[in-house]
Motif scaffolding. Structure first.
Motif, PDB file in Angstrom:
ATOM      1  N   TYR A  95       0.712  -0.829   0.313  1.00 43.64           N
ATOM      2  CA  TYR A  95      -0.300  -0.011  -0.045  1.00 43.64           C
ATOM      3  C   TYR A  95       0.971   1.062  -0.122  1.00 43.64           C
ATOM      4  N   GLY A  96       2.115   1.391   0.656  1.00 42.49           N
ATOM      5  CA  GLY A  96       2.333   2.139   0.873  1.00 42.49           C
ATOM      6  C   GLY A  96       3.304   2.365  -0.258  1.00 42.49           C
ATOM      7  N   LEU A  97       4.097   1.619  -1.186  1.00 32.77           N
ATOM      8  CA  LEU A  97       4.282   2.028  -2.132  1.00 32.77           C
ATOM      9  C   LEU A  97       3.845   2.209  -3.596  1.00 32.77           C
ATOM     10  N   GLY A  98       2.716   1.986  -3.202  1.00 26.55           N
ATOM     11  CA  GLY A  98       1.657   2.444  -4.257  1.00 26.55           C
ATOM     12  C   GLY A  98       1.421   4.319  -3.853  1.00 26.55           C
ATOM     13  N   LYS A  99       1.168   4.311  -2.473  1.00 24.55           N
ATOM     14  CA  LYS A  99       1.069   5.967  -2.050  1.00 24.55           C
ATOM     15  C   LYS A  99       1.911   6.835  -3.011  1.00 24.55           C
ATOM     16  N   SER A 105      -4.347   8.747 -11.518  1.00 24.72           N
ATOM     17  CA  SER A 105      -4.146   8.106 -12.502  1.00 24.72           C
ATOM     18  C   SER A 105      -3.080   7.859 -12.941  1.00 24.72           C
ATOM     19  N   ASP A 106      -1.867   7.320 -12.401  1.00 27.19           N
ATOM     20  CA  ASP A 106      -0.382   6.607 -13.030  1.00 27.19           C
ATOM     21  C   ASP A 106      -0.914   5.958 -13.142  1.00 27.19           C
ATOM     22  N   ALA A 126      -5.881   4.991  -6.403  1.00 30.50           N
ATOM     23  CA  ALA A 126      -5.776   5.892  -7.800  1.00 30.50           C
ATOM     24  C   ALA A 126      -5.034   5.326  -8.671  1.00 30.50           C
ATOM     25  N   GLY A 127      -4.407   4.302  -9.191  1.00 35.55           N
ATOM     26  CA  GLY A 127      -3.772   3.958  -9.913  1.00 35.55           C
ATOM     27  C   GLY A 127      -4.076   3.595 -11.004  1.00 35.55           C
ATOM     28  N   ASN A 154       4.129   7.895 -26.191  1.00 41.20           N
ATOM     29  CA  ASN A 154       2.648   9.577 -25.925  1.00 41.20           C
ATOM     30  C   ASN A 154       3.677  10.047 -24.644  1.00 41.20           C
ATOM     31  N   SER A 155       4.737   9.709 -24.241  1.00 35.54           N
ATOM     32  CA  SER A 155       5.497   9.826 -22.777  1.00 35.54           C
ATOM     33  C   SER A 155       4.611   9.890 -21.496  1.00 35.54           C
ATOM     34  N   ASN A 156       4.155   8.932 -21.247  1.00 32.72           N
ATOM     35  CA  ASN A 156       3.356   8.301 -20.150  1.00 32.72           C
ATOM     36  C   ASN A 156       3.938   6.548 -19.245  1.00 32.72           C
ATOM     37  N   LEU A 157       5.425   6.804 -19.325  1.00 27.46           N
ATOM     38  CA  LEU A 157       5.571   5.755 -19.381  1.00 27.46           C
ATOM     39  C   LEU A 157       4.850   5.563 -17.551  1.00 27.46           C
ATOM     40  N   PRO A 158       5.497   3.974 -17.465  1.00 27.88           N
ATOM     41  CA  PRO A 158       4.431   3.114 -16.205  1.00 27.88           C
ATOM     42  C   PRO A 158       5.466   4.102 -15.134  1.00 27.88           C
TER      43      PRO A 158
END
Length: 394
Positions: A95-99, A105-106, A126-127, A154-158
């Motif tokens: 959870y912490g890593l996601g935060k 929306s990343d 909200a990933g 699209n300049s949108n790397l994960p």
């Protein structure tokens, strides 16, 4: 945030003769009761005034030292105390890593299917999960590379890639060495961090152990590693740990101050003694022997009872088998009938960020008694056959 199908199943656990293949619970026979009782007594007698007090947010320093020794021995991971934070189960670290990594929306890349707890953690932050197909050798890294290239255009790397390389939850698949190397190359080339979740690494029943991604991380900056004591000691003490670059550990520390101040000091002292005394290295082989037998019993029962047009994984370790039925059968819809017939499982949909895997199910083989495994698979097979007849047009 949505309720977990696994948590919903727990309400049926007290039903007479109910057999659950749903939860990912270790078998109580794997808990080293006598050794833990001695350790608990010693902790209270020798360090009670510290063990029952508030603790350091980052974790007990002595425990972190023992964790660094353990991961060097078991996974060939070289790390230092400053790169370790003790968490309340590895779920808290997830959870912490996601935060920390995800703004609203990343995107991030995950295996398909993936761990239901990861879906909950990333949804809560909200990933936007991008699922990549798996096969018997784990996530298909060529497809990961294709997706990264299209996102880069699209300049949108994960923000990161989340994987469970060893005996994956829910499939039981193991990521091959070649794919691990390829994944590391992608991480280094595109500067996309990897999050390696390894709760089952010590539960190896067959095949050779493959090096962890973290042990391949030459710079120490590309891979964040999640570990837990839940499968090698017991889950009730809620002790996990995260090994990460200092900057990540620092952010996790700040977040943890807001979540729970610190993980249970008492539990950390118990885990410290468990490692220091070497109990873990005596207990894990016993657990492996217990679970290997149960895995084999379930695989044999599936062979004997399941419909011939179904398939299932044959894991070298871990706690789960992934079964896929005729595509006309929706395992989420079938679950109510199966529960009424006395057997629980988790549907494939629970592990699918994109609503796929509707004909699959996860089966846990570690918790049930040996004879319950056979009886449960037989009863589940009857449910499948009855549902299959209804799903077939006249």
């Amino acid at each position: 945030m949505k309720p977990s199908e696994i948590r919903e199943l727990l309400k049926y656990a007290s039903m007479p003769d109910f057999i659950s293949f749903g939860g990912g619970m270790p078998n109580p026979l794997s808990f080293p009761m006598n050794e833990l009782r001695e350790i608990v007594d010693e902790v209270i007698d020798v360090n009670g005034k510290y063990a029952l007090q508030y603790g350091n947010t980052g974790g007990l320093p002595d425990l972190k030292t023992e964790i660094s020794k353990m991961v060097l021995k078991t996974e060939k991971i070289k790390t230092e105390e400053k790169n370790i934070i003790v968490t309340s189960g590895s779920q808290q670290g997830l959870y912490g890593l996601g935060k920390i990594f995800l703004n609203h929306s990343d995107s991030l890349i995950v295996e398909s299917p993936t761990y239901v707890g990861a879906i909950s953690a990333f949804n809560a932050n909200a990933g936007k999960m991008i699922p990549i197909e798996m096969d018997s050798e784990g996530i298909i890294v060529e497809k990961v590379e294709e997706k990264i290239k299209s996102l880069k255009a699209n300049s949108n790397l994960p923000r990161f890639i989340y994987v469970i390389p060893n005996y994956q939850n829910p499939t039981g698949h193991t990521l091959s060495l070649e794919r691990r190397k390829h994944l590391m190359e992608l991480s280094e080339t595109y500067q996309i961090p990897l999050v390696e979740d390894n709760p089952y690494g010590e539960l190896c029943y067959s095949g050779e152990k493959i090096p962890s991604l973290k042990s391949m991380d030459k710079s120490g900056e590309n891979v964040t590693y999640l570990g837990t004591f839940s499968k090698v000691m017991c889950p009730g003490l809620r002790i996990g740990y995260t090994i990460a670059p200092e900057a990540v550990v620092s952010k996790l520390n700040l977040l943890k101050q807001a979540l729970d101040l610190s993980s249970s000091t008492f539990s950390q002292y118990v885990a410290y003694e468990y490692l220091k005394k070497g109990v873990i290295y005596k207990q894990v082989p016993k657990t492996v022997e217990l679970y290997r037998k149960k895995r084999n019993i379930m695989l044999k029962a599936l062979e004997d009872y399941f419909p011939k047009n179904s398939t299932w994984s044959k894991p070298d370790g871990g706690m789960f088998i992934w079964a896929t039925l005729d595509k006309k059968i929706n395992t989420s819809e079938m679950l109510k009938t199966s529960i009424e017939n006395g057997v629980g499982y988790v549907s494939g949909l629970a592990f699918s960020p994109d609503g796929s895997h509707t004909s699959s199910m996860r089966l846990n083989f570690t918790f049930s008694e040996d004879e319950e495994i056979v009886r449960g698979i037989s009863k589940l097979s009857n449910t499948i056959k009855n549902v299959s007849v209804r799903a077939t047009p006249a």
